[in-house]
Enzyme design. Structure first.
Site, short mmCIF file in Angstrom:
data_model
loop_
_atom_site.label_atom_id
_atom_site.label_comp_id
_atom_site.label_asym_id
_atom_site.label_seq_id
_atom_site.Cartn_x
_atom_site.Cartn_y
_atom_site.Cartn_z
CD GLN A 173 -3.45 -3.65 -1.10
OE1 GLN A 173 -2.95 -2.52 -1.00
NE2 GLN A 173 -4.69 -3.84 -1.49
CG LEU B 157 -1.82 1.17 1.45
CD1 LEU B 157 -2.97 1.10 0.46
CD2 LEU B 157 -2.35 1.19 2.89
CG ASP C 51 12.59 4.80 12.12
OD1 ASP C 51 11.81 5.55 11.50
OD2 ASP C 51 13.09 3.78 11.64
CG ASP D 14 21.01 -7.90 8.25
OD1 ASP D 14 20.41 -6.87 7.86
OD2 ASP D 14 21.88 -8.48 7.58
CG ASP E 208 12.59 -2.04 11.58
OD1 ASP E 208 13.03 -0.96 11.15
OD2 ASP E 208 12.44 -2.30 12.79
#
Length: 288
Positions: free
Chosen positions: A84, A17, A212, A271, A257
């Site tokens: 999505q 999306l 963040d 990671d 992330d």
């Protein structure tokens, strides 16, 4: 990783999306496509409508796959979809399993998102139109295929991601769905392999997170969850993401992330880029 990690078929990366391929100074896949290409794999990030329902996006994806097959000479592709984008991939595989070798959904609301459920209501249409306007703005900034205008439908997009919308979608396209909540689904249907992985919000004291804005937004949206409270990435519940062979659904990743937005701030098992490279080797070993 070397020759043993080259897949037989190209990798097609499908955004979610409000997705894109590349905006000025920023790539949707945050170096994932580059890292895969360095392993000698043909990688195609595709651009679909920023907001629309799953079937419309899936139909667009089929057009992209047809073009990739013509350009590469490969009879099939490996689809890897974020959010999505995983639903677009499932639709494409259900419609043309002869074109698709594997589907991997990454943080995809395969059973719907509690956030989408919560956003439905008296301001639903206003919110949907606002998202649609943002998608149109991002389309104008798109560096890949500039000038290409694709159809947008904010209300249909929001409905498609709800639990009810996904229940209807799954009734039509059940490939790879678990038989019970939190379980795994059939790993291969009609010759197509199905995989999934996702994450949950990392602990607040995780030093790798730092400040963040995207992560902060995911934490705010996580308040929408009831059934999967504490077991979600801010937009998608852990068990809602299960499809086919579940690689893992509790990586310490928020919803952004998981497409490497943390930019290498994590190491080892946490990671995101390493997870994609491991999956590349998995697909290669399976002859895909």
């Amino acid at each position: 990783m070397g020759e043993g990690c080259r897949t037989r078929y190209p990798i097609v990366l499908v955004h979610g999306l409000l997705g894109f391929v590349r905006l000025p100074g920023h790539s949707y896949w945050n170096g994932i496509d580059v890292a895969l290409r360095r392993r000698g794999v043909a990688v195609y990030p595709v651009r679909l409508s920023g907001v629309h329902d799953n079937e419309a996006l899936g139909a667009q994806l089929l057009e992209r796959i047809a073009a990739i097959r013509d350009a590469s000479g490969a009879p099939r592709v490996n689809l890897l979809g974020h959010s999505q984008g995983g639903l677009s991939a499932c639709y494409a595989a259900a419609r043309r399993p002869d074109w698709v070798a594997s589907v991997t959904t990454v943080a995809t609301p395969n059973h719907g998102s509690e956030v989408a459920d919560r956003l439905r209501g008296r301001r639903e249409r206003l919110l949907a139109r606002g998202i649609e306007g943002l998608a149109r703005l991002m389309e104008r900034l798109e560096c890949a295929e500039p000038g290409l205008c694709l159809p947008l439908d904010g209300p249909a997009s929001l409905l498609a991601l709800t639990s009810a919308g996904m229940a209807a979608f799954n009734a039509r396209y059940p490939q790879g769905l678990p038989g019970s909540w939190g379980g795994e689904g059939t790993g291969e249907v009609d010759g197509v392999r199905y995989y999934s992985w996702s994450g949950i919000l990392p602990a607040r004291d995780d030093a790798a997170v730092g400040f963040d804005p995207g992560h902060a937004l995911c934490r705010q949206l996580a308040r929408c969850f009831v059934r999967e409270a504490g077991q979600n990435d801010g937009l998608v519940g852990r068990f809602s993401s299960h499809l086919g062979k579940v690689i893992r659904s509790d990586y310490p990743f928020d919803h952004l992330d998981v497409i490497n937005r943390c930019g290498g701030r994590r190491e080892g098992a946490a990671d995101p880029l390493g997870v994609y490279l491991e999956h590349l080797a998995r697909l290669a070993e399976a002859g895909l």
